[in-house]
Design a protein around this motif. Structure first.
Motif, mmCIF file in Angstrom:
data_model
loop_
_atom_site.group_PDB
_atom_site.id
_atom_site.type_symbol
_atom_site.label_atom_id
_atom_site.label_comp_id
_atom_site.label_asym_id
_atom_site.label_seq_id
_atom_site.Cartn_x
_atom_site.Cartn_y
_atom_site.Cartn_z
ATOM 1 N N MET A 27 0.854 -1.193 0.000
ATOM 2 C CA MET A 27 0.000 0.000 0.000
ATOM 3 C C MET A 27 0.882 1.231 0.000
ATOM 4 O O MET A 27 2.016 1.193 0.474
ATOM 5 C CB MET A 27 -0.871 0.073 1.258
ATOM 6 N N ALA A 28 0.327 2.321 -0.493
ATOM 7 C CA ALA A 28 1.004 3.614 -0.421
ATOM 8 C C ALA A 28 -0.067 4.687 -0.317
ATOM 9 O O ALA A 28 -1.169 4.534 -0.833
ATOM 10 C CB ALA A 28 1.869 3.851 -1.652
ATOM 11 N N GLY A 29 0.276 5.756 0.362
ATOM 12 C CA GLY A 29 -0.628 6.893 0.472
ATOM 13 C C GLY A 29 0.056 8.121 -0.094
ATOM 14 O O GLY A 29 1.291 8.182 -0.140
ATOM 15 N N SER A 30 -0.721 9.094 -0.532
ATOM 16 C CA SER A 30 -0.149 10.312 -1.109
ATOM 17 C C SER A 30 -0.490 11.527 -0.258
ATOM 18 O O SER A 30 -1.416 11.499 0.548
ATOM 19 C CB SER A 30 -0.664 10.521 -2.528
ATOM 20 N N ALA A 31 0.254 12.583 -0.469
ATOM 21 C CA ALA A 31 0.004 13.840 0.243
ATOM 22 C C ALA A 31 -1.365 14.405 -0.111
ATOM 23 O O ALA A 31 -1.966 15.127 0.669
ATOM 24 C CB ALA A 31 1.093 14.853 -0.080
ATOM 25 N N SER A 50 -4.817 6.820 -2.401
ATOM 26 C CA SER A 50 -4.032 5.653 -2.012
ATOM 27 C C SER A 50 -3.862 4.707 -3.185
ATOM 28 O O SER A 50 -4.610 4.746 -4.160
ATOM 29 C CB SER A 50 -4.705 4.927 -0.846
ATOM 30 N N LEU A 51 -2.864 3.851 -3.059
ATOM 31 C CA LEU A 51 -2.617 2.782 -4.012
ATOM 32 C C LEU A 51 -2.590 1.492 -3.210
ATOM 33 O O LEU A 51 -1.894 1.413 -2.194
ATOM 34 C CB LEU A 51 -1.266 2.980 -4.712
ATOM 35 N N VAL A 52 -3.376 0.509 -3.636
ATOM 36 C CA VAL A 52 -3.432 -0.775 -2.944
ATOM 37 C C VAL A 52 -3.098 -1.862 -3.953
ATOM 38 O O VAL A 52 -3.704 -1.918 -5.024
ATOM 39 C CB VAL A 52 -4.828 -1.035 -2.336
ATOM 40 N N VAL A 53 -2.142 -2.712 -3.622
ATOM 41 C CA VAL A 53 -1.770 -3.837 -4.472
ATOM 42 C C VAL A 53 -2.279 -5.108 -3.811
ATOM 43 O O VAL A 53 -2.019 -5.332 -2.627
ATOM 44 C CB VAL A 53 -0.233 -3.927 -4.641
ATOM 45 N N THR A 54 -3.023 -5.919 -4.565
ATOM 46 C CA THR A 54 -3.453 -7.221 -4.065
ATOM 47 C C THR A 54 -2.842 -8.295 -4.952
ATOM 48 O O THR A 54 -2.628 -8.079 -6.147
ATOM 49 C CB THR A 54 -4.986 -7.365 -4.053
ATOM 50 N N THR A 80 1.528 -6.664 8.151
ATOM 51 C CA THR A 80 2.199 -6.997 6.895
ATOM 52 C C THR A 80 2.250 -5.831 5.917
ATOM 53 O O THR A 80 2.941 -5.914 4.910
ATOM 54 C CB THR A 80 1.516 -8.200 6.227
ATOM 55 N N ALA A 81 1.540 -4.744 6.211
ATOM 56 C CA ALA A 81 1.600 -3.549 5.364
ATOM 57 C C ALA A 81 1.075 -2.354 6.140
ATOM 58 O O ALA A 81 0.229 -2.506 7.031
ATOM 59 C CB ALA A 81 0.779 -3.745 4.090
ATOM 60 N N CYS A 82 1.582 -1.184 5.810
ATOM 61 C CA CYS A 82 1.042 0.053 6.376
ATOM 62 C C CYS A 82 1.334 1.189 5.407
ATOM 63 O O CYS A 82 2.258 1.128 4.609
ATOM 64 C CB CYS A 82 1.591 0.342 7.770
ATOM 65 N N ALA A 83 0.498 2.206 5.469
ATOM 66 C CA ALA A 83 0.635 3.374 4.607
ATOM 67 C C ALA A 83 -0.117 4.526 5.248
ATOM 68 O O ALA A 83 -0.923 4.321 6.158
ATOM 69 C CB ALA A 83 0.085 3.084 3.216
ATOM 70 N N ALA A 84 0.134 5.737 4.737
ATOM 71 C CA ALA A 84 -0.519 6.902 5.330
ATOM 72 C C ALA A 84 -0.750 8.017 4.314
ATOM 73 O O ALA A 84 -0.060 8.106 3.304
ATOM 74 C CB ALA A 84 0.334 7.444 6.475
#
Length: 105
Positions: free
Chosen positions: A22-26, A30-34, A68-72
């Protein structure tokens, strides 16, 4: 706007896909990969505007769950906790929360 698209994630889980990144933007998106074929048997996630210490500890105490994942984004943080298909021989996780937890990107 919600950090993670709940309905889409539920559909992914039903189809055997689990969150692997996962990734988050300013800007708040967000971007989530499964992925399919992961070592996970079950997942849970928590989106919060503060550090979800109680939720994480509850999952740890339930046995098997590991972060297993974190984002903000600037407003929220998301943590994914997973149960592995095979239990590791011995594994321990810890988190470090600063006195004033703030989501930082």
């Amino acid at each position: 706007m919600h950090f993670l698209p709940k309905e889409w994630i539920m559909e992914c889980w039903e189809d055997g896909f689990y969150i692997t990144a996962m990734a988050g933007s300013a800007g708040g998106s967000s971007l989530v990969v499964t992925s399919k074929g992961t070592p996970y048997a079950q997942q849970s996630y928590k989106v919060s505007d503060s550090f979800p210490f109680k939720c994480i500890n509850k999952k740890w105490d339930a046995g098997g769950f590991r972060i297993t994942a974190c984002a903000a984004t600037p407003d929220q943080a998301a943590f994914v906790l997973s149960v592995p298909r095979r239990r590791p021989m011995e594994e321990t996780q810890e988190t470090l929360r600063m006195l004033a937890f703030q989501v930082a990107v």
